[in-house]
Design a protein around this motif. Structure first.
Motif, PDB file in Angstrom:
ATOM      1  N   VAL A   1       0.736  -1.018  -0.011  1.00 20.29           N
ATOM      2  CA  VAL A   1       0.106   0.003  -0.186  1.00 20.29           C
ATOM      3  C   VAL A   1       0.789   1.270  -0.106  1.00 20.29           C
ATOM      4  O   VAL A   1       1.858   1.398   0.848  1.00 20.29           O
ATOM      5  CB  VAL A   1      -0.891  -0.067   1.442  1.00 20.29           C
ATOM      6  N   ALA A   2       0.651   2.157  -0.852  1.00 18.02           N
ATOM      7  CA  ALA A   2       1.455   3.267  -0.839  1.00 18.02           C
ATOM      8  C   ALA A   2       0.481   4.452  -0.844  1.00 18.02           C
ATOM      9  O   ALA A   2      -0.495   4.643  -1.403  1.00 18.02           O
ATOM     10  CB  ALA A   2       2.071   3.516  -2.350  1.00 18.02           C
ATOM     11  N   GLN A   3       0.895   5.490   0.238  1.00 13.28           N
ATOM     12  CA  GLN A   3       0.026   6.718   0.444  1.00 13.28           C
ATOM     13  C   GLN A   3       0.956   7.665  -0.075  1.00 13.28           C
ATOM     14  O   GLN A   3       2.124   7.813   0.294  1.00 13.28           O
ATOM     15  CB  GLN A   3      -0.198   6.701   1.767  1.00 13.28           C
ATOM     16  N   ILE A   4       0.687   8.682  -0.966  1.00 12.48           N
ATOM     17  CA  ILE A   4       1.810   9.866  -1.333  1.00 12.48           C
ATOM     18  C   ILE A   4       0.617  10.992  -1.337  1.00 12.48           C
ATOM     19  O   ILE A   4      -0.305  11.074  -1.829  1.00 12.48           O
ATOM     20  CB  ILE A   4       2.088   9.595  -2.649  1.00 12.48           C
ATOM     21  N   ASN A   5       1.233  12.139  -0.557  1.00 13.10           N
ATOM     22  CA  ASN A   5       0.431  13.501  -0.588  1.00 13.10           C
ATOM     23  C   ASN A   5       1.490  14.461  -1.384  1.00 13.10           C
ATOM     24  O   ASN A   5       2.646  14.129  -1.225  1.00 13.10           O
ATOM     25  CB  ASN A   5       0.466  13.840   1.173  1.00 13.10           C
ATOM     26  N   SER A   6       0.651  15.071  -2.229  1.00 13.75           N
ATOM     27  CA  SER A   6       1.456  15.973  -3.209  1.00 13.75           C
ATOM     28  C   SER A   6       0.807  17.396  -3.053  1.00 13.75           C
ATOM     29  O   SER A   6      -0.354  17.434  -3.099  1.00 13.75           O
ATOM     30  CB  SER A   6       1.232  15.532  -4.626  1.00 13.75           C
ATOM     31  N   SER A   7       1.466  18.550  -2.694  1.00 16.52           N
ATOM     32  CA  SER A   7       0.947  19.697  -2.471  1.00 16.52           C
ATOM     33  C   SER A   7       1.934  20.789  -2.639  1.00 16.52           C
ATOM     34  O   SER A   7       2.962  20.737  -2.558  1.00 16.52           O
ATOM     35  CB  SER A   7       0.515  19.796  -0.992  1.00 16.52           C
TER      36      SER A   7
END
Length: 384
Positions: A258-264
């Motif tokens: 499972v990969a969680q990626i926040n981009s902002s």
């Protein structure tokens, strides 16, 4: 004297930040300064750039600054040149699909920045056309060449993690709105009609990072938003930001990772680098950034105890070990250019073709669909 083989390359969008800095100066001109690209037969490929853009003044300035003579605002004329064999595109996203289509019709090998197109349909059509024409083609996947991620890939390939459980990525920084301080990114990035948006920009990156280092992506769940709805452009004029500037996503990978990626572009940095990936496995964990990579193996994992009544008496960061370089890391854009030039000249292996670019566009589309419909969306194989 060693034989030098010229290879004409149309560089479209060379007056932009990425086209100029990374692809012209730090890649092709750096290759020339090094004497060219060495081939197996002992000869050297010598890049001969033909600069293309919309502004005569800017093109002339770039050419004169670097002692180049070939430049034009006429893409058709550049593609018609018999001494040109490769077309490269670093334009704004909205202009890319049409230009690459013209280059394919002209019989030029294709190398391009991502995203390949604004729609999955457009990306697939380009990949099919390039295949049908028997052309070599590739998409820039620069983050795979970052020292930090190369060290991370070394750990994966060496079995350091055991069973990989999860990947957590944090990317972004505060892009100034442009009113009291000029923005660090062009205004078109925040206009949907011009191909802007952080999902379209970054999800293709996350796709190849996840696919090439860990495993193929099988499903996407995303929440997308525009945190800063009003910005100011290069002329100081206010405009409505119609494109997303932040995305929070979960990517499911083959094998259960499972990969969680926040981009902002609306986050202030409180980490060591502008992008970091933490990978946790049964036998160890790692945190990789642009250049550095730190590890904590299973046998050296401390025993944290939750006790909110006492202050923390140690530094968690000091409990990690730095991964050594063990090799010299060249500029990633330059390294990939050398690989693509060898691919064209002598059929050297090359993984990241237009189909890889199309899969990146697919993941961006699915991310936007997931956010729009509020649900998990599965990623299927592309029909070639």
């Amino acid at each position: 004297m060693t034989a030098r083989i010229p290879v004409g390359i149309v560089l479209n969008g060379v007056t932009g930040r990425m086209g100029y800095r990374q692809h012209l100066v730090r890649s092709l001109l750096a290759i020339r300064e090094a004497g060219g690209v060495a081939l197996k037969d002992g000869t050297y490929l010598w890049p001969e750039p033909v600069l293309v853009g919309r502004s005569e003044a800017k093109l002339r300035d770039v050419a004169e600054r670097h002692g180049l003579t070939e430049w034009t605002t006429d893409l058709g004329a550049a593609l018609a040149r018999p001494d040109v064999s490769i077309y490269f595109d670093a334009q704004v996203t909205s202009e890319r699909e049409k230009a690459i289509g013209l280059a394919i019709e002209a019989g030029k090998h294709i190398y391009t920045e991502k995203p390949l197109a604004t729609t999955l349909h457009g990306a697939i059509e380009l990949a099919r056309a390039a295949d049908a024409a028997g052309l070599r083609h590739g998409v820039v996947q620069d983050k795979l060449f970052l020292p930090g991620l190369r060290k991370l890939k070394r750990l994966v390939d060496g079995g350091f993690f055991g069973q990989i459980l999860s990947v957590r990525g944090e990317f972004g920084y505060w892009v100034f709105e442009g009113d009291w301080q000029s923005a660090q990114r062009p205004s078109w990035n925040y206009r949907a009609a011009d191909g802007g948006g952080i999902v379209v920009d970054m999800f293709p990156h996350w796709h190849y990072v996840l696919e090439q280092i860990f495993a193929p992506v099988t499903a996407v769940t995303a929440h997308v938003t525009t945190h800063i709805p009003r910005r100011w452009d290069e002329q100081g004029e206010p405009y409505e930001a119609t494109a997303d500037d932040a995305a929070y996503a979960i990517f499911e990978l083959e094998g259960g990772v499972v990969a969680q990626i926040n981009s902002s572009w609306a986050v202030r940095v409180n980490r060591d680098e502008l992008v970091e990936f933490q990978v946790d496995g049964t036998h160890g964990s790692a945190v990789a950034g642009l250049r550095g990579c730190r590890i904590q193996p299973r046998a050296a994992t401390p025993k944290p105890v939750w006790n909110p009544d006492l202050p923390v008496s140690h530094s968690f960061r000091e409990q990690w070990q730095e991964v050594p370089d063990n090799e010299e890391y060249d500029n990633g854009f330059k390294a990939q250019w050398e690989m693509f030039l060898r691919h064209v000249a002598e059929d050297a292996p090359y993984t990241w073709d237009l189909w890889a670019g199309a899969r990146g566009v697919q993941m961006a589309e699915l991310g936007l669909q997931s956010a729009r419909e509020g649900r998990r969306v599965e990623m299927t194989e592309l029909d070639r």
